[in-house]
Enzyme design. Structure first.
Site, mmCIF file in Angstrom:
data_model
loop_
_atom_site.group_PDB
_atom_site.id
_atom_site.type_symbol
_atom_site.label_atom_id
_atom_site.label_comp_id
_atom_site.label_asym_id
_atom_site.label_seq_id
_atom_site.Cartn_x
_atom_site.Cartn_y
_atom_site.Cartn_z
ATOM 1 N N LYS A 77 38.845 35.058 36.437
ATOM 2 C CA LYS A 77 37.902 34.348 37.310
ATOM 3 C C LYS A 77 36.931 33.545 36.439
ATOM 4 C CE LYS A 77 34.819 35.233 41.274
ATOM 5 N NZ LYS A 77 34.173 36.243 42.136
ATOM 6 N N SER A 157 34.524 35.407 47.315
ATOM 7 C CA SER A 157 34.496 34.296 46.397
ATOM 8 C C SER A 157 35.665 34.272 45.418
ATOM 9 C CB SER A 157 33.194 34.330 45.593
ATOM 10 O OG SER A 157 33.165 35.443 44.725
ATOM 11 N N SER A 181 33.532 40.091 47.669
ATOM 12 C CA SER A 181 34.274 39.001 47.030
ATOM 13 C C SER A 181 35.570 39.395 46.333
ATOM 14 C CB SER A 181 33.383 38.290 46.007
ATOM 15 O OG SER A 181 32.477 37.440 46.657
#
Lengths: 488, 95
Positions: A77, A157, A181
């Site tokens: 990420k 997210s 998330s």
């Protein structure tokens, strides 16, 4: 055999037996990434670095050496600092930022022998539930509704992480979870995501959103892979004073253990008004799956559940407004020159932050401003104590709590425009962050439209093992879910 | 509680975000939606409840107050929009 179809556990066995090489596996992923550009999962690809790492892994594997993830290609990420590589939290304000250091989580993974494929798309500064707030554009969910070619969001997210794992363009991915998330995008893409107990994984070198809530974890194809990944990511880190000094167990050992006699809590407050019948049915099926394997189902009460989300929307923006104060056009990334220093700050932050981030920084600034701090922030932290107390009481009656992961299946981009409506996506996950508990989302079935739906298991602090043990039972009964490849 | 345009302007200033006058009504509306949402907390009785400061009960780890790391001025300033001789460069602040 398609190499990219292998789980980590399967690839590990083949790598160790020298049936495949780390280089072959890495090349398979590099080529799969090339063909999946339309999903927009990666914001930076590092094929040369991946090949160099795979080469080292092959040397180790040939000697019968290597770590727990030797030769396994991962996506990272964009929130994790990776030395010399694009690290921008998918924000315009961090344009060109290539840190001179490595986050503890990624360093742990490289030390275990993993290979980096690149950086994954996400909501800007992890603020969002659909990946639509990314400066690099949205991510497309590999899943589509039956008889439809309409794009859907992967959730957020960690939308890039979830899509990349679901589309087999990385073996597994790192992700972070402040209010849901990891678990919400995992549920939207038919993947497994675990947010560990606060303090289990070091936050050092991970771009901060809300420091008292942020926690990193993996998104993987199945429960065993999640156990393998979490073991490698977790550590005690002197650089993070909130990292807890407890040994990291071998989570894989929990998989396959009987759940006979395990007490499963069903919180009645989660049966909130307006819970979709399909989600309720999934939840009941999940409880049935566990009951059939000898678990005991116990109704419990978590009376402050409905206040978790409003309290979160005070605590998280407040901490974000403070954490994001460092993006001032001086030390990193973007700078828009102004008439003076203040004007430079204001112009840089207006241009560099997207709308959702600006909104949250302003809410946070307001609730922390003189005269409002007690009414908002302190009040919310008190409510948090009550939320945690609800769980503390529940643990005298049950060993693990079962809930839906999300109130719906994946939706289309642009479908939700009202911010509060978007926040409601986290209604089942956010309590877990507020209480600092571990939670895992495990795919449990498909909606009537053919989209994946997930269930969430919540555990006692530092009892991730029971989550893996229980999630594996659901997985055994429900199966795993792979999206049909329409993009390559 | 709800915010008016004047308050939004003040908050934007505190947050160091430039906001055009034409944007104020939209922002006030958006902030009020969120602030109205969090108003629900007024229903909760928090008398004699301590604010949560740590989700796990642990003693803060202490260490000797000595320098253990550092000395990378170049690595730190390399990410800046403008730097010179390992210093961050900013617009002139003192006349």
């Amino acid at each position: 055999m398609t190499l990219t179809a292998l789980t980590i556990a399967q690839a590990r066995a083949k790598l160790q037996a020298r049936e495949i090489s780390a280089m072959e596996l890495t090349e398979a992923y590099i080529s799969a990434i090339e063909k999946a550009k339309t999903l927009n999962a990666y914001v930076a690809e590092t094929p040369e670095q991946a090949r160099a790492m795979a080469k080292v892994s092959d040397v180790k594997l040939a000697k019968g050496e290597g770590g727990a993830l030797e030769g396994i290609p991962l996506g990272i990420k964009d929130l994790f600092a990776t030395k010399g590589v694009h690290t921008q939290a998918c924000s315009h304000i961090l344009d060109g930022f290539k840190p001179g250091y490595e986050s503890t989580v990624t360093q742990n993974l490289w030390d275990a022998g993993a290979v980096m494929l690149g950086k994954l798309n996400m909501d800007e500064f992890a603020m969002g539930s659909s990946n639509e707030t990314s400066y690099y554009g949205g991510v497309t969910n590999p899943w589509r509704r039956h008889n439809s070619n309409k794009s859907l969001v992967p959730g957020g997210s960690s939308g890039g992480s979830a899509t990349a794992v679901s589309a087999h363009i990385c073996a597994a991915a790192t992700a972070t979870d402040t209010g849901g998330s990891i678990r919400q995008p995992a549920a939207f893409t038919g993947t497994v995501g675990i947010k560990p107990t606060y303090g289990r994984v070091s936050r050092w070198g991970t771009v901060a959103f809300a420091s008292s809530l942020d926690q990193a974890g993996p998104i993987t194809r199945d429960v065993r892979d999640a156990a393998i990944m979490l073991k490698a990511m977790a550590s005690v880190d002197l650089k993070d004073t909130t990292s807890i000094d407890l040994p990291v167990p071998d989570y894989e050992k929990a998989i396959g253990k009987s759940i006979k006699g395990l007490r499963i809590g069903i919180p009645k407050e989660y049966r909130a008004e307006g819970l979709a019948p399909e989600i309720n049915a999934l939840w009941e099926r999940g409880a049935q799956m566990l009951k059939e394997q000898g678990a005991e189902i116990v109704e419990i009460s978590l009376p402050h559940t409905k206040y978790a989300l409003p309290a979160y929307y005070i605590v998280a923006p407040a901490e974000a407004s403070s954490n994001l104060a460092r993006y001032d056009g001086v030390r990193y990334g973007l700078r828009i020159p102004g008439d003076d220093l203040i004007d430079t700050y204001e112009k840089t932050r207006a241009a560099g932050f997207g709308r959702e981030v600006q909104r949250r920084v302003m809410v946070g600034t307001y609730v922390l401003s003189a005269g409002y701090y007690d009414a908002y922030y302190v009040k919310a932290q008190k409510v948090r104590t009550l939320i945690k107390r609800d769980f503390d009481e529940a643990w005298s009656k049950v060993d693990v709590v079962l809930t839906p992961a999300t109130p719906s299946a994946a939706f289309a981009p642009g479908e939700i425009t009202d911010p509060v409506q978007m926040y409601l996506n986290d209604i089942f996950t956010v309590t877990v962050n507020m209480a600092g508990l571990p939670g895992i989302a495990v795919p449990s079935g498909l909606s009537s439209e053919g989209l994946p739906l997930g269930l969430q298991l919540i555990g006692k602090p530092f009892d991730e093992e029971t989550l893996f043990q229980t999630a594996a039972v659901i997985e055994q009964a429900a199966g795993t879910f792979t999206a049909k490849n329409w993009w390559a | 509680m709800s915010v008016d345009e004047k308050t939004v302007r003040r908050v934007a200033r505190l947050a160091r975000i430039k906001v055009a006058d034409s944007e104020l009504p939209r922002l006030a509306g958006e902030l009020n939606v969120i602030l109205n949402f969090v108003e629900q907390l007024n229903e909760v009785n928090v008398d004699n409840v301590m604010p949560l400061t740590s989700v796990v009960e642990v003693d803060m780890r202490l260490r000797a107050d000595v320098v253990t790391d550092g000395g990378y001025a170049k690595a730190v300033t390399q990410s800046a929009a403008a730097s010179e001789d390992d210093f961050f460069m900013v617009p002139k602040v003192v006349e």
